[in-house]
Design a protein around this motif. Structure first.
Motif, PDB file in Angstrom:
ATOM      1  N   ILE A 141      19.352  59.537 -85.835  1.00  0.00           N
ATOM      2  CA  ILE A 141      19.518  59.950 -84.439  1.00  0.00           C
ATOM      3  C   ILE A 141      20.930  60.485 -84.208  1.00  0.00           C
ATOM      4  O   ILE A 141      21.129  61.532 -83.576  1.00  0.00           O
ATOM      5  N   LEU A 142      21.933  59.766 -84.734  1.00  0.00           N
ATOM      6  CA  LEU A 142      23.321  60.204 -84.557  1.00  0.00           C
ATOM      7  C   LEU A 142      23.562  61.559 -85.218  1.00  0.00           C
ATOM      8  O   LEU A 142      24.233  62.427 -84.646  1.00  0.00           O
ATOM      9  N   MET A 143      23.019  61.750 -86.424  1.00  0.00           N
ATOM     10  CA  MET A 143      23.217  63.019 -87.117  1.00  0.00           C
ATOM     11  C   MET A 143      22.536  64.168 -86.397  1.00  0.00           C
ATOM     12  O   MET A 143      23.073  65.287 -86.336  1.00  0.00           O
ATOM     13  N   SER A 144      21.352  63.912 -85.835  1.00  0.00           N
ATOM     14  CA  SER A 144      20.670  64.969 -85.094  1.00  0.00           C
ATOM     15  C   SER A 144      21.426  65.314 -83.807  1.00  0.00           C
ATOM     16  O   SER A 144      21.499  66.481 -83.419  1.00  0.00           O
ATOM     17  N   VAL A 145      22.009  64.284 -83.166  1.00  0.00           N
ATOM     18  CA  VAL A 145      22.825  64.542 -81.968  1.00  0.00           C
ATOM     19  C   VAL A 145      24.050  65.373 -82.333  1.00  0.00           C
ATOM     20  O   VAL A 145      24.429  66.316 -81.627  1.00  0.00           O
ATOM     21  N   GLU A 146      24.671  65.029 -83.477  1.00  0.00           N
ATOM     22  CA  GLU A 146      25.852  65.767 -83.918  1.00  0.00           C
ATOM     23  C   GLU A 146      25.530  67.237 -84.170  1.00  0.00           C
ATOM     24  O   GLU A 146      26.311  68.136 -83.824  1.00  0.00           O
ATOM     25  N   ILE A 147      24.369  67.499 -84.762  1.00  0.00           N
ATOM     26  CA  ILE A 147      23.993  68.880 -85.075  1.00  0.00           C
ATOM     27  C   ILE A 147      23.664  69.676 -83.808  1.00  0.00           C
ATOM     28  O   ILE A 147      24.063  70.836 -83.661  1.00  0.00           O
ATOM     29  N   CYS A 148      22.966  69.038 -82.872  1.00  0.00           N
ATOM     30  CA  CYS A 148      22.369  69.802 -81.765  1.00  0.00           C
ATOM     31  C   CYS A 148      23.143  69.758 -80.454  1.00  0.00           C
ATOM     32  O   CYS A 148      23.143  70.739 -79.712  1.00  0.00           O
ATOM     33  N   TYR A 149      23.824  68.635 -80.150  1.00  0.00           N
ATOM     34  CA  TYR A 149      24.244  68.458 -78.765  1.00  0.00           C
ATOM     35  C   TYR A 149      25.736  68.284 -78.515  1.00  0.00           C
ATOM     36  O   TYR A 149      26.162  68.306 -77.376  1.00  0.00           O
ATOM     37  N   TYR A 150      26.553  68.034 -79.559  1.00  0.00           N
ATOM     38  CA  TYR A 150      27.955  67.748 -79.240  1.00  0.00           C
ATOM     39  C   TYR A 150      28.650  69.023 -78.752  1.00  0.00           C
ATOM     40  O   TYR A 150      28.388  70.121 -79.215  1.00  0.00           O
ATOM     41  N   SER A 151      29.578  68.825 -77.778  1.00  0.00           N
ATOM     42  CA  SER A 151      30.201  69.974 -77.107  1.00  0.00           C
ATOM     43  C   SER A 151      31.540  70.374 -77.713  1.00  0.00           C
ATOM     44  O   SER A 151      32.002  71.482 -77.509  1.00  0.00           O
ATOM     45  N   SER A 152      32.196  69.471 -78.435  1.00  0.00           N
ATOM     46  CA  SER A 152      33.503  69.790 -79.014  1.00  0.00           C
ATOM     47  C   SER A 152      33.597  69.211 -80.413  1.00  0.00           C
ATOM     48  O   SER A 152      32.830  68.329 -80.796  1.00  0.00           O
ATOM     49  N   VAL A 153      34.565  69.707 -81.185  1.00  0.00           N
ATOM     50  CA  VAL A 153      34.755  69.232 -82.551  1.00  0.00           C
ATOM     51  C   VAL A 153      35.176  67.775 -82.558  1.00  0.00           C
ATOM     52  O   VAL A 153      34.758  66.993 -83.432  1.00  0.00           O
ATOM     53  N   ILE A 154      35.983  67.366 -81.584  1.00  0.00           N
ATOM     54  CA  ILE A 154      36.442  65.981 -81.513  1.00  0.00           C
ATOM     55  C   ILE A 154      35.266  65.040 -81.277  1.00  0.00           C
ATOM     56  O   ILE A 154      35.136  63.992 -81.940  1.00  0.00           O
ATOM     57  N   ASP A 155      34.363  65.406 -80.350  1.00  0.00           N
ATOM     58  CA  ASP A 155      33.164  64.597 -80.118  1.00  0.00           C
ATOM     59  C   ASP A 155      32.315  64.521 -81.386  1.00  0.00           C
ATOM     60  O   ASP A 155      31.772  63.466 -81.725  1.00  0.00           O
TER      61      ASP A 155
END
Length: 255
Positions: A141-155
């Protein structure tokens, strides 16, 4: 802002880590729910033929006293031709073996077959396997969120670090769970019920699938950690370049 090529490379590494973690999750669920961790044969005495039944899987006596104690003693003292091998397979939850002269299998709970002194270890193995699956699911779930939804590199870095920790912890739990089950099964082979102990046995496809899941999990963890480390190094490199350019501008200002 990061260059497009760097961002694309980071996304490729994130996709590779997610693919490995997803494969690990599918393999672990399949192995955990199956009963083919170990397969083999049991050697049992052939039963007496009933009625008009014939064949190699039962023993027929022509004498009217064929069922007396001497005949039974004869069966147990003769060679291998008076025995038949029945296939069996066992997993974490139950053990099944084929039936003689009948279709289908007879299954029993593997927990009930385990020696009392080793049942605690088996339950620990089951709990560790469940936690392994749960942590793999969280990591996916975390990896899919990282691929699809994070708004900045820091997030993305924060999510990446947390998913790496979760995936590494899942791999350690999976390794411990598989090893504990291996120990429990070997103890059950030696100390389990007489009517279950196998004559020959080996590890089955579910056992191989469980360790393949562990290998994919650790590969996903390494890929995630590598992505995190490379991103941090890229930031440090950009920071040094920025500091160097600022120093040059300070020494040689434009008029």
């Amino acid at each position: 802002r990061m260059p497009a090529s760097v961002s694309e490379d980071r996304r490729h590494r994130a996709s590779a880590a997610f693919s490995l973690s997803f494969l690990s999750l599918v393999f672990s669920i399949t192995a955990f729910s199956s009963s083919y961790w170990c397969e083999g044969t049991r050697k049992v005495a052939k039963p007496f033929c009933k009625g008009d039944s014939k064949g190699d899987l039962c023993i027929r006596f022509n004498s009217p006293d064929g069922n007396n104690s001497q005949a039974v003693q004869y069966i147990w003292e003769t060679g291998d031709d008076k025995y038949v091998e029945k296939k069996f397979h066992a997993g974490i939850w139950y053990s099944c073996e084929e039936m003689i002269n009948e279709e289908g299998e007879k299954c029993r709970s593997f927990i009930s077959l385990t020696p009392t002194s080793d049942r605690g270890v088996l339950w620990l193995s089951i709990v560790a396997e469940l936690l392994y699956v749960i942590l793999l699911l969280i990591g996916n779930i975390l990896m899919s969120v990282e691929i699809c939804y994070y708004s900045s590199v820091i997030d993305g870095l924060k999510i990446n670090a947390f998913s790496a920790v979760v995936t590494v912890l899942a791999g350690l739990l999976g390794m411990v769970a598989h090893m504990m089950y291996t120990t429990v099964f070997q103890m059950t082979v030696n100390l389990g019920p007489e009517d279950w102990r196998p004559h020959t046995w080996d590890y089955g496809w579910s056992y191989c699938l469980a360790w393949t899941s562990f290998a994919c999990c650790m590969a996903a963890a390494v890929t995630t950690l590598n992505k995190y480390t490379k991103t941090i190094l890229e930031f440090k490199h950009k920071r040094k370049k920025l500091e160097r350019s600022l120093k040059i501008q300070y020494k040689f200002p434009d008029y």
